[in-house]
Structure formats: C-alpha cells, structure tokens
Design an enzyme around this catalytic site. Structure first.
Site, PDB file in Angstrom:
ATOM      1  N   ASP A 583      12.804   2.718  -3.762  1.00 48.72           N
ATOM      2  CA  ASP A 583      13.804   2.759  -3.126  1.00 48.72           C
ATOM      3  C   ASP A 583      14.861   4.188  -3.683  1.00 48.72           C
ATOM      4  O   ASP A 583      14.578   5.179  -3.243  1.00 48.72           O
ATOM      5  CB  ASP A 583      14.592   1.580  -3.297  1.00 48.72           C
ATOM      6  CG  ASP A 583      14.009   0.471  -2.598  1.00 48.72           C
ATOM      7  OD1 ASP A 583      12.622   0.768  -2.458  1.00 48.72           O
ATOM      8  OD2 ASP A 583      14.321  -0.730  -2.444  1.00 48.72           O
ATOM      9  N   GLU A 814      14.537 -11.131 -10.056  1.00 53.75           N
ATOM     10  CA  GLU A 814      14.033  -9.710  -9.425  1.00 53.75           C
ATOM     11  C   GLU A 814      14.062  -8.544 -10.573  1.00 53.75           C
ATOM     12  O   GLU A 814      13.029  -7.825 -10.537  1.00 53.75           O
ATOM     13  CB  GLU A 814      14.839  -9.251  -8.137  1.00 53.75           C
ATOM     14  CG  GLU A 814      14.204  -7.913  -7.392  1.00 53.75           C
ATOM     15  CD  GLU A 814      15.121  -7.741  -6.400  1.00 53.75           C
ATOM     16  OE1 GLU A 814      14.827  -6.823  -5.560  1.00 53.75           O
ATOM     17  OE2 GLU A 814      16.287  -8.141  -6.036  1.00 53.75           O
TER      18      GLU A 814
END
Length: 847
Positions: A583, A814
């Site tokens: 990302d 996460e």
C-alpha cells in the site's frame, strides 16, 4: 404470543433507538422479481408446411430473423472481452480428488465469516442458518449479527476449529458470554453432506444479585434460492424437543430443524419472503420495532409472509441458558427414522461428541506443530485460537467480480465495469469484521499454516483461486462475490483493475509442497494427490507467470515494477502501490515506467524457481530448464547489486524517478457556501531524478528474505546490521516496516490516510525474515552465530507481544505498534497474523 416457558423474561426497550439500534418505525425492503427470458424454438418454425408462396415468404422471413439472431448471439459470444474470458484449460476443481467423499465432507460448514455465527453449504443457492442476539449497552438495545467493531464486543472468535466438522467459539458482549459450538455428523443414514448441530450457551460475565439477566437469541434459516420454508409443528415425540422448521431441497432431500432445551424459555417467530437475504438484520429489527411500539415488548410478531424463504425463531430466557439445535436430512429413498438422527445430535450425546472433537483437535495440534516446552500454556492457548480462527474464517462465496473498464473502451452510459463470469471461491479471509472476503496475496500466507494442518483443504482453496484465472493469466486480487460480500466493501474498492497484479504468494505454499515431496514428508496418497494437482495446475501457473513477466515488466531487461500507481495525483505524499500489497510503503516519488521494484523482482524469482522445481517433479525437463534459466538470471547476485544495492547504506532499494523534497501543505480549496475549505496538497520542492529510492524497510530486506545473498558475503552482515539496529528496524515487539531514519517514517499519506506500512509491525513480513534468519543460522558462513542470536531474540519478541496483546484485548491484530507493541488496525485479524503458530513451531521453508 406463543409461549414455551416457566419464566417470563423482560424485554421492553427504554428509549427510541438509532443507528444500529433496533428500529421501531422502519420498513423492510420491497420484494423484487427479475423476469426471466423465453427461449425461441427453431423446430416449431421448421414445422410450417409450404402450401403457398405467401407462407413460404413468411417462412423465409422468420428463418432470416432467427439466423440473424443466432448469428448475433454467436458473434457476441465470440467477441466477449478477453478480460472476462476464462483461461481455456481444465479446471482444477474438476479433478476427481475434489469430488466424491472429499466434496461431500466439506459440504456444510461455518462458511459465512462475516457474521458472528453462520452456516451454509458449498453451493451457489444454499440453505443458510445463523444466530443473532440482542446486546445491551448503557440501557439501550442493539442487534448483533454481522461482525463489526462498532459492536465493541470484549472478545469473540473460535477457540477451536478443525476446518471440517467441529468448532467452538466464545463471544463476550458486555456482561453476556455466549458460547457457540458446531458439530457435523456424516452418518450412513444422512443424505448428502450429512447433518449438523449447534449448541448455544448463554452465561453472565458478571453475577449481579440484585437482578436477573435475560437473553434474546434469534436463530434463523434462509433459502438463497427463494424456495419456501415451512414452520414446524411444535413439540415432537422426543421430550423437550421442538420441531422448528422443515423443507426439501434437490441436493439433500427432506430436512428438519429441531430445538432442545431443558431450560424454560419464551418462543416467538417471524417469516419473511424476500430476495435480500443480506439485509436480514434490518428485517428482524423492523419486525421487533413494530412489536415494541405495539405491545411494548421485544418479541417477534408470530406472523409469516406467504411461502417465506426466511424463518427466524426468537428464544428469550433467563441466564444461564443452554439450547441445542439439530439439522437432520434424509434422502427420499431413506428408510431410517429421523428421530434417531435427532437424538444423536442433542443433549448428552452432543456433549460427548463435542468433548471428543475438542480432544482430537488438541491432540492434532500437538502432533502437527510440536511446539517446544519453552512456551507456556498462554502461548499454546493463543496458538490454538489463531489456528482455529483461521480455519473457522474459511468462507464460501459465489458471484461475479466487477472489472474496471478503461475510459477509452466502448461501454453503456453510466457504466464503468464489466462483469466477470459467475464463479465460486472457497477461501480463508484476513479479518471477519473488516475483510471477510478473498484477498490473493493474503491467501498464500494463510496456506502456509493450513497445508500443515490439512493439505487437502489447502489444495482445494488454491485450486479455487487458480480457477479464477482469465485468458490472459490474470487473477483479480480482491474477490467480492455475492451480495453478502459486497455489502461489506466500500464502493471505491469494488472494481478490480486488470492491469494490476498482486504478489504471487501461492508460490510460497507450492514451494513448501514440492519440498515436502522431495523430503518424503507426505503419505503415498498425499504425495499422489499433490503431484496430480501440480500437473493439472501447471498450465495455469505458467500463464500466471507469463502474465507477470509481460504486464509488470520494466524498461530494462529482467526488471519489474508494480503497475497501477497514480502518476498525476496531487493529494498523496507518496502515490500508493496497492497492487504490491504494501500500500503506502514509500516508492519513487514520481511513478514512471523507469521504476524497478525490488520486491516484485524477488517474487518473480520465487515463482520461476518454484516452476522449475515443479517441472522436476513432473519430469518436464524442457520447460523446467527454461524456468531454471530464468530463476538463475533473477538470482544473479552481481546483477541484483548493480540494479538495487546502495554501497553507502549497505541496503537494497527500489529505483525510480525520485526526490526527497516532497511534503503535504494546507491550501485553500473552493469555498462551500460561505465557508472556505482547506485541503492537504502535495508540494514538490525539488525536481525528481532517476536514482535509488533511499527508504530502508521491508522492501529492502526482500533479497535477504529470498536467500539471494551468499552466506559468506559482507552484504549479509549489512542486512543483519539493519535488522538488529534500534535506530532502523529493531523493536522489542518485532521488526518495524519502515526505518526510523526514513523521511516518510510514520508520515500520513493524505489527510485521511494514517501511516500503514510506514512503521507498524506486520506478522507476514516478520515470519519471512525469521525464516531467512533461521536459514542463515544453519548454513556455513561467518555470520551464522549472529543470525542465530538475532533469530532467537526476534522470535521471542514476536511471541511475547502477540500473547500479551491477546491476553489484554482478546484479539489477534492486523499490525502492532512499533513503540509500545499495542495491537493496531483491524482486530480479529486472524489471517496472516496466525503465522504466529508457525513461529511458535519454528516451521519454515526448508528448500
């Protein structure tokens, strides 16, 4: 009101609800019907008799219209865009190994990961089942059904799940503790897919002497195909057992749903006819809201639409409460009694079977992972929960992906996509509340754990993914299949772009499987199945590799870059490379065709090397030699250093059109009304030049993770320096994703995008780094001992921090904060964070 009770639970709302609270004045969505088309029959046309020229003319005219229509349909079919044309190769799911007993054994399961508890079959139009309940917070009532962080459950997730026929889940909602257990039974009397049972136990987390607590549970069945369901007749011939519903399906024949509870409870129901099953929560809330305003109680209406395809059963009881629900099916030719099947799935019989399954899970966990005694019981508990949640998060999806069309393409006004072919996907998911769908690069990491537990489930999942490949060799990186999956995805992420790739992490798993065959780690049957799978998969893997090799290639020979970066944006500090999976990890400041992405080069080496190894297994020397040459070229150490190594930093970097003089600055935008708006806009203070991109982080370590650095090279020592230096990557909780020395360390990418891969600790990359450290600690070389020391310290830090966070929060996360180790991002992220199990087991790639 229908009552099966010795007690009268309370349930009157105290205040008008809002948001996700129970609606008191809403209405359900109207039913919608999609008219079907009618087929023309050419034979009827040809039955005309030629009695006159008039009728002959009519005949010729009709035949002409028919042929024109047939020709048009044929042309349209032949002109279907390649991007939505399947690869013309045998499907992996057509292999006999995925049929018969294997397919039937996986028919029913907890394949609806986006809800707190849900059951479906691996078929496009399935019978669904699931659980809702009413949570109470600050004196207000809220419906719980779909997993979402805003519900603020203290914890939830599977403590055990074997991926096939057993799972145990604990959910804590304020003071309510729910335990849901799932058991599947494959008896010879059962029809296709077997029977299943659910046990629901409700307890209070905090004992309050001054008041009694009431729980409102809602168990439902729903037909995706719209077929009618039928209400049961109430009490059965078995004491304390009630027939809730029954029906019939082509796949399983007749079925019944039974409820048993020895505790008193109040019972209500509602039946709905709708095509919008993914809006079931709203239907129930609306019904409850009307009843709350009418009778002042939280109870369903005890009414049903005609021929309902959804039946919801409300069970209200005082805590503690326990109920068993059994689903029993019998084929039309079966002579066995349904009563016997029901008895075996309820009460004491169910208790014994659940206990046996839990022991089998514990024993298999110990055998599979052989975790050393150095780890305490807390770590083992976390390991089992990590594995259980990954397996319990496996879902089945069916639908069509939406593929982005370029602006230049011919398309209907108002449309910007074309639909992929209807497809099914059996896959693990990264996070039930945030990402309850398939992600291509996540899946390779998931399977590193799953294949060690159940290699046939792993092959099944990989086969489903590879069958999604189109004629060009491209696989959409994010799979949003069906209305339920679509309801959880922001609109900007729905379209899939056929120019963009995703790391081919499935090769990590395939490499492990090939290595396991070479080292005789599989039974003869498993080895045969894996070899058969690889043989049929090879043409797809070959097409996949060639897609990367052509569409993601760089200007220079044997270089690659991730396509899809925005080269005109003025709002991003550093344009994201979503296709890389990393990302916002900093790349060249100005995206261009001159880029060379180090991580993609290493992924391509992995793929080529794995293809070469598969060719050896399949005795295909010609194509294996070709892939071997490619792997050797991509592992050429001198060439790698020429393209990516920086002598001054002793680090490997991307290459591209870059400047460090970039910042986000506030500027006035166009006024909205009388109030001027400010927005963050990128400022470039220095002209970019072609150069190495000086950001040390995970990307820098890809040659190390890929074991491309010789064990005796001084460059290996430099990598160990970067890893162990607290000023760059080392923390007491794991390795941070970007060095503290980077100009973009913990910098926001836009006004609304906080740093993601710019500092926080990620388990998948730490696992790969540990795997490399483990390798270098075992091969001869001057840095062997140092690699071993760093390996031990990093492993201990990761395990200790994950276990601590799980004990404090009840979740795996996460990512983890690089300063204090606190869990961040999506919680209940039991995708690749579950790799902590392999870290505990010290299970890494051995080839």
């Amino acid at each position: 009101m229908t009552r099966i009770s010795r007690r009268n639970p309370r349930g009157k709302p105290k205040s008008p609800p809002d948001g996700d609270q129970l609606h008191t004045d809403g209405s359900s969505n109207p039913n919608t019907r999609i008219p079907g088309g009618r087929d023309r029959n050419a034979n009827r046309i040809m039955s005309f008799t030629l009695k006159s020229l008039f009728f002959s003319g009519i005949l010729l005219f009709i035949i002409g219209l028919f042929m024109k229509n047939y020709s048009s349909n044929s042309v349209n079919k032949s002109m279907r865009p390649r991007v939505v044309t399947p690869l013309p190769a045998p499907k992996l799911m057509d292999l006999s190994m995925f049929e018969g007993e294997h397919k039937e054994s996986l028919y029913w399961g907890t394949y609806r990961p986006h809800v707190y508890f849900g059951i479906r079959a691996r078929t496009p139009q399935s019978l669904l089942a699931g659980l809702m309940w009413i949570g109470v917070k600050d004196g207000r009532y809220f419906m719980r059904h779909v997993c979402q962080d805003s519900d603020e459950l203290k914890t939830y997730g599977w403590t055990h799940h074997n991926g096939r026929d057993y799972g145990r889940q604990v959910l804590v909602d304020q003071n309510l503790k729910l335990t849901t257990s799932f058991l599947k039974s494959m008896e010879k009397e059962s029809s296709y897919g077997g029977d299943w049972a659910v046990r629901i136990e409700a307890q209070s987390e905090v004992l309050k002497e001054e008041m009694e607590d009431t729980v409102h549970l809602f168990f439902y069945v729903a037909e995706e195909g719209g077929n009618a369901l039928y209400l049961g007749s109430g009490r059965s011939d078995i004491p304390d057992v009630y027939i809730l519903a029954f029906g019939s399906r082509n796949d399983i024949g007749s079925w019944q749903l039974h409820l048993e509870s020895k505790d008193g409870f109040e019972f209500h129901y509602a039946g709905f006819k709708t095509n919008h099953i993914h809006n079931l929560s709203e239907l129930v809330q609306t019904n409850l809201g009307v009843q709350a305003r009418t009778v002042g109680r939280l109870q369903l209406s005890d009414t049903s639409d005609d021929a309902p395809n959804i039946l919801v059963f409300q069970i209200s009881a005082m805590i503690p409460f326990k109920a068993d629900i059994a689903f029993v099916s019998r084929s039309s030719g079966s002579s066995s009694r349904t009563e016997d099947g029901v008895r075996s799935l309820l009460g004491e019989s169910l208790t014994g079977r659940l206990e046996q399954k839990q022991k089998q899970f514990d024993d298999k966990f110990e055998r599979c992972f052989n975790i050393s005694d150095e780890l305490n019981s807390d770590a083992i508990t976390v390991g089992k929960a990590a594995l259980g949640n990954l397996l319990g998060g496996i879902g089945y999806f069916y639908g069509q992906s939406k593929i982005s069309l370029p602006p230049s393409s011919k398309r209907l006004p108002g449309t910007n996509y074309i639909s992929y072919w209807p497809a099914e996907l059996y896959t693990a998911v990264p996070s039930r509340p945030f990402f309850p769908r398939g992600f291509l690069w996540d899946e390779g990491f998931h399977q590193l754990l799953i294949w060690r537990w159940d290699v046939h489930i792993s092959l099944d999942i990989i086969g489903h993914w590879l069958d999604l490949m189109n004629a060009d060799g491209w696989i959409p990186r994010e799979q949003i299949l069906g209305a339920e999956a679509l309801s959880k995805v922001p609109s900007e992420f729905v379209l899939q772009h056929p120019t963009n790739g995703n790391p081919p992490t499935l090769f990590l798993v395939l490499r492990d499987l090939v290595c396991g065959i070479k080292k005789n780690k599989f039974t003869a049957s498993e080895k045969n199945d894996i070899s058969t799978f690889l043989r049929q998969a090879f043409v797809r893997l070959d097409a996949w590799f060639k897609w990367f090799n052509t569409t993601q290639s760089g200007k220079d020979a044997n270089t690659y870059y991730w396509h899809g970066r925005d080269n005109v944006t003025t709002r991003e500090l550093n344009p994201k490379s979503l296709s890389s999976g990393l990302d916002d990890y900093p790349r060249a400041s100005h995206p261009s065709e001159d880029e060379r992405h180090l991580d993609l080069r290493c992924w391509m080496h992995l793929a080529a090397d794995c293809m070469s190894s598969i060719s050896d297994i399949l005795d295909d020397s010609d194509i294996g030699k070709e892939y071997g040459l490619t792997a050797n070229l991509l592992s050429d150490f001198e060439l790698l250093n020429q393209m990516h190594f920086d002598q001054n930093n002793g680090a490997y970097f991307d290459y591209g059109n870059h400047t460090e003089k970039v910042r986000l600055s506030w500027r006035l935008a166009e006024a909205a009304g009388n109030h001027p708006n400010r927005e963050l806009v990128r400022e470039v203070l220095e002209k970019p030049v072609l150069r190495l991109v000086p950001h040390i982080g995970y990307v820098s370590l890809f040659p190390f993770m890929s074991r491309l650095i010789p064990p005796d090279s001084w460059m290996l020592e430099k990598q160990l320096d970067l890893i162990s230096n607290t000023s760059t990557l080392w923390t007491n909780f794991g390795l941070r994703s970007l060095a503290k020395t980077s100009s973009l360390y913990m910098q926001r990418n836009t006004e609304h995008d906080p740093p993601y891969w710019r500092g926080p600790i990620w388990m998948n990359m730490n696992y790969m780094i540990l795997s490399a450290l483990n390798y270098y600690s075992k091969v001869d070389g001057p840095y062997r001992d140092r690699a071993k020391t760093i390996y031990n310290d990093l492993r201990n830090n990761l395990i200790r921090n994950v276990v601590r966070n799980y004990k404090e929060t009840g979740y795996l996360w996460e990512q983890y904060d690089q300063k204090k180790g606190k869990g961040k991002g999506a919680r209940l992220f039991t995708g690749w964070t579950s790799l902590i199990v392999l870290i505990m087991a010290e299970a890494y790639a051995e080839c």
